[in-house]
Design an enzyme around this catalytic site. Structure first.
Site, PDB file in Angstrom:
ATOM      1  N   GLN A  14     -31.175 -47.817   8.396  1.00 48.85           N
ATOM      2  CA  GLN A  14     -29.970 -48.068   9.189  1.00 48.85           C
ATOM      3  C   GLN A  14     -28.826 -47.138   8.780  1.00 48.85           C
ATOM      4  OE1 GLN A  14     -29.465 -49.706  11.946  1.00 48.85           O
ATOM      5  NE2 GLN A  14     -31.648 -50.188  11.964  1.00 48.85           N
ATOM      6  N   SER A  15     -29.147 -45.948   8.343  1.00 50.49           N
ATOM      7  CA  SER A  15     -28.115 -45.017   7.878  1.00 50.49           C
ATOM      8  C   SER A  15     -27.171 -44.595   9.009  1.00 50.49           C
ATOM      9  CB  SER A  15     -28.784 -43.777   7.296  1.00 50.49           C
ATOM     10  OG  SER A  15     -27.827 -42.757   7.084  1.00 50.49           O
ATOM     11  N   ASN A  16     -25.889 -44.879   8.822  1.00 54.42           N
ATOM     12  CA  ASN A  16     -24.875 -44.372   9.755  1.00 54.42           C
ATOM     13  C   ASN A  16     -24.730 -42.864   9.603  1.00 54.42           C
ATOM     14  OD1 ASN A  16     -23.876 -47.036  10.712  1.00 54.42           O
ATOM     15  ND2 ASN A  16     -23.288 -47.266   8.570  1.00 54.42           N
TER      16      ASN A  16
END
Ligand SMILES: *Cc1c(COP(=O)(O)O)cnc(C)c1O
Length: 325
Positions: A74-76
């Site tokens: 879920q890396s922004n």
């Protein structure tokens, strides 16, 4: 020969600085302002836009045709890197820590829509990170690209310069003395940039990093090191050690693991201000702000800026925490 700027304008800057008067009232003062870096643009916004402005200017200067970086599923940072690459005609290669889910959601869905080259690996120790990044860079080369490698979170001294600018942007915007700034701190580059940005200011705000993963004992030296490297790039003397302040009481069981305090903070800000926080970073940072305020850590007449660093696409992934509203 084409000259590339030292910084690209990838986002919409300056971001708004907003009075949170209902939240201030509910918490019984001090005055809380929100710095809306969730509104920087780049496929729903977030703090990485400012770092990428410097990092990708450097990539273009190096004649790169692809960018290699990494993060969690879920890396922004990965999602915003993919978006920025598409704006610039660069090919994004993302190394994601975990196994490929059957159906992508949240940030991973957006990575897929941007057509980023996704590589999933389970990374268990820090030494594997550099090795895996180098391997992915080799793959990009095998595809005929000239890759530029960005470390996790874009957190090196070059990326942190984006937050040197951001602190100055805030001080130009604010009609009031800002006494404290609170920001979620993960890989530490955002906090380090803000601290470096306060160097030489007459009444600099105290920058509080609310850790979302590491203990204070691990994060403070990391931030200090980044502050020193960033200051060196600026030709400035780093500030005294007591300007590096990390709170580690709001992490809970670990990175990206929801806590009740985080969930409650997300609800409170949604219901008082109509603003969404995220479950991994800003929800925990706001849980810290609420707790520190209730514990009397701030004077009632002080002004606190809560730095909203984005992350909202991950909310969907945590929907089971909100089944009761
Ligand atoms: C990456 C990120 C942070 C933390 O920034 P660092 O520079 O890694 O400390 C905070 N909030 C959000 C939403 C992020 O994506």
């Amino acid at each position: 020969m084409v000259e590339h700027p030292r910084r690209l304008e990838l986002g919409f800057l300056p971001t708004p600085l907003q009075e949170a008067s209902r939240l201030t009232r509910v918490l019984g003062g001090p005055r809380i302002l929100l710095k809306r870096d969730d509104q920087t643009g780049l496929a729903t916004g977030g703090n990485k836009a400012r770092k990428l402005g410097y990092l990708l200017a450097d990539a273009l200067g190096e004649k790169a045709t692809a960018v290699v970086t990494m993060g969690d599923l879920q890396s922004n940072h990965c999602r915003m890197t993919a978006a920025a690459c598409r704006m610039l005609g660069l090919e994004p290669y993302l190394l994601l820590n975990g196994t490929r889910p059957a159906i992508p959601e949240g940030n991973l869905l957006l990575d897929a829509i941007f057509g980023a080259k996704l590589h999933f690996v389970a990374i268990d120790d820090a030494t594997a990170v550099d090795r895996e990044l180098a391997a992915l860079a080799d793959r990009a080369r095998a595809d005929g690209h000239c890759p530029y490698v960005i470390p996790m979170g874009g957190s090196n001294a070059l990326g942190a310069l984006g937050y040197v600018d951001a602190l100055r942007e805030l001080l130009r915007q604010s009609a009031h003395q800002v006494d404290h700034v609170l920001v979620a701190s993960g890989s530490g580059g955002t906090q380090a940039g803000l601290i470096a940005g306060a160097i030489g200011q007459s009444r600099p705000p105290l920058i509080h990093g609310v850790s979302v993963s590491r203990t204070r004992a691990k994060l403070e030296p990391r931030v200090s090191q980044l502050v020193a490297e960033t200051a060196a790039r600026m030709g400035a003397v780093p500030p005294p050690a007591d300007r590096v302040l990390v709170h580690d009481e709001y992490v809970g069981p670990g990175y990206a693991i929801m806590t009740e305090a985080c969930r409650d903070a997300i609800r409170l800000v949604a219901r008082t201000e109509g603003i969404l926080l995220d479950p991994v970073y800003t929800g925990k940072a706001m849980a810290g702000l609420i707790d520190l305020t209730r514990a009397g850590r701030f004077d009632r007449d002080e002004t606190i800026v809560f730095w909203h660093t984005g992350g909202v696409p991950a909310l969907q992934v945590y929907r089971e925490w909100f089944v009761d509203g």
